[in-house]
Design an enzyme around this catalytic site. Structure first.
Site, PDB file in Angstrom:
ATOM      1  N   ASP A 248     -16.903  67.594  40.753  1.00  0.00           N
ATOM      2  CA  ASP A 248     -17.399  67.766  42.113  1.00  0.00           C
ATOM      3  C   ASP A 248     -17.713  69.249  42.290  1.00  0.00           C
ATOM      4  O   ASP A 248     -16.990  70.110  41.779  1.00  0.00           O
ATOM      5  CB  ASP A 248     -16.348  67.338  43.143  1.00  0.00           C
ATOM      6  CG  ASP A 248     -16.149  65.828  43.187  1.00  0.00           C
ATOM      7  OD1 ASP A 248     -17.151  65.106  43.098  1.00  0.00           O
ATOM      8  OD2 ASP A 248     -14.997  65.399  43.314  1.00  0.00           O
TER       9      ASP A 248
ATOM     10  N   CYS B 131     -13.046  64.665  40.606  1.00  0.00           N
ATOM     11  CA  CYS B 131     -12.738  63.493  41.422  1.00  0.00           C
ATOM     12  C   CYS B 131     -11.437  62.894  40.897  1.00  0.00           C
ATOM     13  O   CYS B 131     -11.298  62.673  39.683  1.00  0.00           O
ATOM     14  CB  CYS B 131     -13.876  62.474  41.322  1.00  0.00           C
ATOM     15  SG  CYS B 131     -13.487  60.890  42.103  1.00  0.00           S
TER      16      CYS B 131
END
Length: 154
Positions: free
Chosen positions: A59, A52
């Protein structure tokens, strides 16, 4: 059966370090041995990771790339290294997904390419990103990507 010319490859068969970033990653291609034959090539990366850009938290996504080659195929080790280069790269889901697809289109000039990026939830919201170069060509079997949308406990 055609013999693939691998003379220009620099990573296959050699120890290769993980690229520091997607921009530094070297994507390589080989001649398509069946130029003029329409077929679909699929790559699946079920454990794709990036970061992120705001929090630095990881992620995760399940990525499926389908393409119909013209004259070139992506060399799979270079693709693997390219995808792994996102592990320490901060970008939003949409940016990662579209960047991957556009780099492949730039490298290969395929007849058609699509990406399905099925991102796992963060903050309670899964984000799925889909892009393709145009309408799917007629007369070519293009299978469903086979990845269910996120259902949670439902």
């Amino acid at each position: 059966m055609p013999k693939t010319d691998v003379s220009g490859l620099t990573q296959l068969g050699a120890a290769t370090e993980l690229p520091a970033s997607p921009e530094a990653a070297v994507l390589e291609k080989v001649p398509a041995g069946h130029a003029g034959t329409r077929y679909v090539v699929r790559f699946t990366a079920p454990e794709f990771t990036s970061l992120c850009p705001m929090t630095g938290q990881p992620d995760f996504a399940h990525i499926v790339i389908d393409y119909i080659p013209r004259d070139w195929l992506v060399e799979s080790k270079s693709l693997k290294l390219f995808l792994h280069s996102f592990r320490n790269h901060g970008a939003f889901h949409e940016d990662c997904s579209i960047h991957i697809a556009k780099r492949l289109v730039e490298l290969l000039d395929p007849e058609w390419l699509r990406i399905g990026a099925y991102w796992y939830p963060r903050g309670g919201i899964p984000i799925d990103v889909f892009w393709q170069t145009g309408a799917a060509p007629e007369g070519v079997w293009i299978p469903d990507q086979g990845v269910s949308t996120y259902r949670g406990r439902g």
